[in-house]
Enzyme design. Structure first.
Site, PDB file in Angstrom:
ATOM      1  N   LEU A   1       0.800  -1.169   0.043  1.00 43.13           N
ATOM      2  CA  LEU A   1      -0.060  -0.018  -0.177  1.00 43.13           C
ATOM      3  C   LEU A   1       0.823   1.365   0.047  1.00 43.13           C
ATOM      4  O   LEU A   1       2.123   1.142   0.200  1.00 43.13           O
ATOM      5  CB  LEU A   1      -1.026   0.076   1.210  1.00 43.13           C
ATOM      6  CG  LEU A   1      -1.898  -1.372   1.465  1.00 43.13           C
ATOM      7  CD1 LEU A   1      -2.560  -1.141   2.798  1.00 43.13           C
ATOM      8  CD2 LEU A   1      -2.690  -1.358   0.127  1.00 43.13           C
TER       9      LEU A   1
ATOM     10  N   CYS B   1       3.498   8.086  -3.304  1.00 44.60           N
ATOM     11  CA  CYS B   1       4.100   8.888  -2.369  1.00 44.60           C
ATOM     12  C   CYS B   1       5.000   7.890  -1.388  1.00 44.60           C
ATOM     13  O   CYS B   1       6.283   8.258  -1.212  1.00 44.60           O
ATOM     14  CB  CYS B   1       2.843   9.402  -1.633  1.00 44.60           C
ATOM     15  SG  CYS B   1       3.388  10.006   0.162  1.00 44.60           S
TER      16      CYS B   1
ATOM     17  N   GLY C   1      14.041  19.405 -16.435  1.00 41.86           N
ATOM     18  CA  GLY C   1      12.921  20.045 -15.839  1.00 41.86           C
ATOM     19  C   GLY C   1      13.404  20.594 -14.310  1.00 41.86           C
ATOM     20  O   GLY C   1      13.904  19.738 -13.491  1.00 41.86           O
ATOM     21  N   GLY C   2      13.030  21.756 -14.180  1.00 42.66           N
ATOM     22  CA  GLY C   2      13.203  22.513 -12.885  1.00 42.66           C
ATOM     23  C   GLY C   2      12.106  22.834 -11.940  1.00 42.66           C
ATOM     24  O   GLY C   2      12.129  23.746 -10.982  1.00 42.66           O
ATOM     25  N   GLY C   3      11.323  21.794 -11.911  1.00 43.84           N
ATOM     26  CA  GLY C   3      10.365  22.016 -10.826  1.00 43.84           C
ATOM     27  C   GLY C   3      10.637  21.147  -9.722  1.00 43.84           C
ATOM     28  O   GLY C   3      11.797  20.926  -9.428  1.00 43.84           O
TER      29      GLY C   3
ATOM     30  N   GLU D   1      15.737  23.929 -17.770  1.00 36.81           N
ATOM     31  CA  GLU D   1      14.327  24.236 -17.327  1.00 36.81           C
ATOM     32  C   GLU D   1      13.952  25.405 -18.506  1.00 36.81           C
ATOM     33  O   GLU D   1      14.610  26.168 -18.718  1.00 36.81           O
ATOM     34  CB  GLU D   1      14.432  24.960 -16.095  1.00 36.81           C
ATOM     35  CG  GLU D   1      13.029  25.595 -16.079  1.00 36.81           C
ATOM     36  CD  GLU D   1      11.818  24.929 -15.779  1.00 36.81           C
ATOM     37  OE1 GLU D   1      11.750  23.623 -15.243  1.00 36.81           O
ATOM     38  OE2 GLU D   1      10.771  25.325 -16.568  1.00 36.81           O
TER      39      GLU D   1
ATOM     40  N   GLY E   1       7.045  16.788 -15.330  1.00 40.05           N
ATOM     41  CA  GLY E   1       5.795  16.830 -14.745  1.00 40.05           C
ATOM     42  C   GLY E   1       5.002  15.389 -14.669  1.00 40.05           C
ATOM     43  O   GLY E   1       5.803  14.420 -15.093  1.00 40.05           O
ATOM     44  N   ARG E   2       3.968  15.398 -14.368  1.00 37.07           N
ATOM     45  CA  ARG E   2       3.106  14.009 -14.149  1.00 37.07           C
ATOM     46  C   ARG E   2       1.971  13.956 -15.090  1.00 37.07           C
ATOM     47  O   ARG E   2       1.434  14.980 -15.142  1.00 37.07           O
ATOM     48  CB  ARG E   2       2.960  13.775 -12.798  1.00 37.07           C
ATOM     49  CG  ARG E   2       4.199  13.660 -11.859  1.00 37.07           C
ATOM     50  CD  ARG E   2       3.796  13.070 -10.568  1.00 37.07           C
ATOM     51  NE  ARG E   2       3.664  11.682 -10.212  1.00 37.07           N
ATOM     52  CZ  ARG E   2       4.457  10.823 -10.139  1.00 37.07           C
ATOM     53  NH1 ARG E   2       5.674  10.995 -10.238  1.00 37.07           N
ATOM     54  NH2 ARG E   2       4.033   9.645 -10.175  1.00 37.07           N
TER      55      ARG E   2
ATOM     56  N   HIS F   1      11.568  32.617  21.150  1.00 43.44           N
ATOM     57  CA  HIS F   1      12.975  33.047  20.634  1.00 43.44           C
ATOM     58  C   HIS F   1      13.996  32.455  21.255  1.00 43.44           C
ATOM     59  O   HIS F   1      14.160  31.790  22.558  1.00 43.44           O
ATOM     60  CB  HIS F   1      13.165  34.484  21.119  1.00 43.44           C
ATOM     61  CG  HIS F   1      14.865  35.032  20.847  1.00 43.44           C
ATOM     62  ND1 HIS F   1      14.641  35.447  19.525  1.00 43.44           N
ATOM     63  CD2 HIS F   1      15.626  35.259  21.493  1.00 43.44           C
ATOM     64  CE1 HIS F   1      16.176  35.893  19.460  1.00 43.44           C
ATOM     65  NE2 HIS F   1      16.612  35.796  20.818  1.00 43.44           N
TER      66      HIS F   1
END
Lengths: 458, 295
Positions: free
Chosen positions: A39, A43, A175-177, A198, A264-265, A437
């Site tokens: 599964l 991802c 590809g520069g994504g 790119e 890309g996809r 801080h």
């Protein structure tokens, strides 16, 4: 195998399993159809999680290297590629096994194979029939392969790149994504000479140009070559390597041991015979859904990458819950435009909401404010490099409309701003919230204070 | 992005309840919607209910005939908002009575010339103001204001009387200060001054507000009775319509008597009906015998 279920989910990625589990929790009889043995989809198996394991390694290598300036020399790292790959696979395996346990506990049946629709309420899996009352298409996406390229095993897509077969001397990434930039970060740290090509003028596509420029400069200073405004006109496979002819801002030939295609996809909507269930699929494989994740068929839902951009796991997960709840008869919807984007590069680049370009295009009144990380004590004390926290806000109401952060851990910092925008927080709300801080999160409060004229740290 | 401010959980709750957030915000005339607003939808507050009604007069009137359209003034809008809130939030009762003005009118006729010689127009209203001040001194609950949370009552030791003045700009309520310490002549002079300046829009903000009670006098115009709306944070308002000479039976005969109809609306949360009846009886008695103005 079960022959009939109330809800079938096609695909066990982050959207698919979230949907199936939620539906089971709501009392439905659910099955997931998944061709992979595990599964988690892209991802977990060949995307977000393995890439993060490699990026973590890259970060340690880089940080150790930079500590030389602090008087701490760890020497050159010895990279045991098999062990590193093994560790990555181990992390993936532990997560996928965890998912299998969650499925079992919920009595969600996992059906192994590719699903094809054979009718409005029927699927065929490996020749066996499964009838369903409702279906959720969560079939995901796959890397786009550029046309006209040779078939060659030295050419990888993101999946191949994450297999960590070797560390090439010369690596070209087309590809520069986000995916290309993350792969560049990994392989550069492992020792490859990396060149990114790119087409457009800017890396990380739709990100804020000022923040993208900071990332660009940092990557360049780490030895990565970036050719923007450059296209690849021809690719040839030779004995020495893959030759890429480039035209544009850079014109010439690049010779690479390996090339990663990261352009890309493409949605997998066309692989399911969805038309046999009457579901409309666009030519680009995308299935259009409404905010309740319904397709044109009221009993068929679609979620995740197969529904188009942004193709991000967290969008899929939320859509998965929505589809499960709507299928179970509840009122639910993906009632937000706020899908955060994060490039887990070094430094990270993260953004959400309205960008300046969108605000201009939509004629939304807006102003920006920012805080440079060079003035952040925590950033300097942690060896962080360049960074910027930038907010886009409405000049009248001071409501925050969008945010971009570039810098170490930007992806984690962004969460505060996603919540702020969801809650319609104003600059005052953020400035008056006490930030610890020294933290990097202070840069968010400082940006707000800067716009309000109450900043004393700059 | 929507301009309506509502957190994700509120948006989800609205969806479950089938409530259109944008429509709700528009109806409530608000930008921010909270879970309270959604929960209030079931048991709507009177104010929200009143706002909800607005949709019923969102009508295209041109379908019924020709018309023109003018903008309402800022004055009108403020008054409208205050009146709507007062009417929606305060449980009001109006008590009616009438005062025999024979003695006041006799006294006024006697003093008129002398007042004029001092440049003062002595009106009957001055007597009403003075009589109201004298009555308020005897009924502390009427010279009071309720705290915003309704848990305490502020009892005022001063007596200031507001006078509703109809001006070209809209309704204004200048306030006469410390009326209990002033004589009728001085009151008359101050009424004339304030009313004149109100009509010329020359009344400062410090000359409005803080009244013990307001008088709305329609006596110069007409009418037999009306139901004024309490002007919060005051708890009562006195309305006056036209004095009529009517035959009054004194036990032996009918005497033509000038009778002034008085209408007092009051906040029933502070004042009950018996108190109101007593208050009005005392006011009428004071007017009927101006010697009480001295006591």
């Amino acid at each position: 195998m079960t022959t009939s279920v109330e809800l079938v989910v096609i695909g066990a990625g982050p959207g698919g399993y979230a949907c199936a589990f939620r539906a089971a929790d709501l009392g439905m009889k659910v099955a997931i159809v998944e061709p992979r043995a595990q599964l988690g989809g892209v991802c977990l198996n060949e995307g977000c999680i393995p890439s993060k394991a490699l990026l973590h390694s890259a970060e340690i290598i880089k940080e150790a290297h930079h500590m030389r300036d602090w008087g701490l020399d760890f020497g050159q790292p010895k990279i045991d590629l098999d062990k590193l790959r093994g560790k990555k696979d181990e992390i993936v395996a532990s997560l996928t096994q965890g998912l299998a346990g969650l499925a079992k506990r919920r009595k969600v049946e996992i059906v192994s194979g590719y699903a094809k629709f054979t009718g409005s309420n029927e699927l065929s899996i490996n020749g066996e029939s499964l009838s369903f009352e409702k279906a959720v298409i969560a079939a995901g996406s796959e890397p786009i392969s550029l046309p006209g390229w040779p078939e060659d095993e030295r050419i990888w897509n993101s999946t191949g790149a994450l297999e960590l077969r070797s560390i090439p001397d010369q690596l070209v990434i087309v590809g520069g994504g986000i995916i290309g930039l993350e792969m560049a970060t990994v392989y550069s740290a492992l020792g490859s000479e990396v060149t990114i090509v790119e087409m457009s003028a800017q890396i990380a596509g739709t990100a804020d140009p000022e923040c993208a420029a900071i990332l660009h400069q940092t990557l360049a200073s780490e030895g990565i070559t970036l050719h923007t405004n450059t296209g690849v006109t021809a690719v040839t496979a030779t004995a020495e390597g893959i030759e890429l002819s480039c035209e544009g801002a850079f014109t010439g030939t690049l010779l690479a041991d390996n090339v990663i295609q990261a352009v890309g996809r493409r949605a997998n909507g066309n692989k399911l015979d969805a038309n046999l269930a009457g579901v409309e699929v666009m030519d680009n494989g995308i299935i259009v859904v409404d905010e309740q994740c319904r397709t044109n068929q009221p009993h068929v839902f679609a979620i995740g990458d197969v529904t188009g951009n942004p193709m991000l796991a967290h969008r899929a997960t939320h859509q998965g819950h929505v589809a499960a709840e709507v299928a179970a008869g509840h009122e639910a919807a993906l009632d937000t435009d706020l899908i955060p984007s994060v490039a887990y590069t070094q430094p990270e680049l993260a953004w959400v909401g309205l960008t300046v370009a969108e605000a201009k295009a939509k004629q939304v009144p807006h102003k920006t404010t920012s805080f440079p990380w060079a003035a952040s004590g925590r950033n300097l004390a942690s060896g962080g490099g360049a960074g910027l926290t930038k907010l886009i806000y409405c000049p009248e109401t001071h409501r925050v409309l969008g945010a971009s952060i570039v810098g170490k851990g930007a992806g984690e910092l962004l969460a505060e701003l996603v919540l702020a925008i969801e809650m319609s927080a104003t600059l005052e709300d953020i400035a008056l919230t006490v930030h610890a801080h020294p933290t990097l999160s202070e840069t968010i409060a400082f940006s707000a204070e800067r716009a309000l004229g109450t900043l004393t740290d700059l | 992005m929507s301009t309506i401010i509502a957190s994700p959980s509120v948006r989800a709750a609205a969806r479950r309840q089938g409530v259109d957030i944008n429509e709700l915000a528009q109806r409530l005339n608000r930008q921010q919607i909270t879970l309270d607003d959604l929960n209030a939808k079931a048991g709507q507050s009177p104010a929200a209910g009143a706002q909800d009604m607005n949709q019923y007069w969102d009508v295209d009137h041109t379908q019924y005939g020709a018309l023109s359209q003018t903008e309402t003034s800022k004055f009108d809008r403020i008054a409208a908002a205050n009146l709507s809130a007062a009417n929606a939030l305060i449980p009001q009762v109006t008590h009616h009575d009438e005062a025999d003005l024979s003695a006041v009118e006799k006294l006024r006729a006697k003093l008129k010339a002398e007042a004029l010689s001092k440049g003062v127009k002595l009106t009957t209203l001055a007597f009403f103001v003075k009589a109201l001040a004298v009555t308020l001194k005897q009924f502390p609950k009427f010279n009071a204001s309720l705290s915003a949370d309704g848990k305490s009552l502020f009892l005022k030791e001063y007596v200031h009387i507001g006078i509703a003045v109809d001006t070209d700009y809209g309704l204004m309520v200048p306030v006469l200060r410390d009326v209990d310490t002033k004589g009728v002549l001085q009151i008359a002079a101050e009424i004339t001054d304030l009313a004149t300046r109100a009509k010329n829009r020359k009344v400062g903000p410090d000359e409005m507000g803080g009244a013990s009670m307001t008088i709305s006098n329609l006596g110069g115009i007409g009418g037999t009775a009306f139901t004024p709306i309490v002007n919060p944070p005051e708890v009562a308002i006195l309305g006056i319509t036209r004095t009529r000479v009517t035959p009054v039976w004194d036990g032996a005969e009918f005497t033509p008597t000038p009778m002034a109809p008085l209408d007092m609306s009051y906040d029933h949360r502070v004042i009950n009906g018996a108190d109101a009846a007593k208050f009005m009886a005392t006011l009428c008695k004071t007017l009927a015998d101006p010697r009480f103005l001295l006591v």
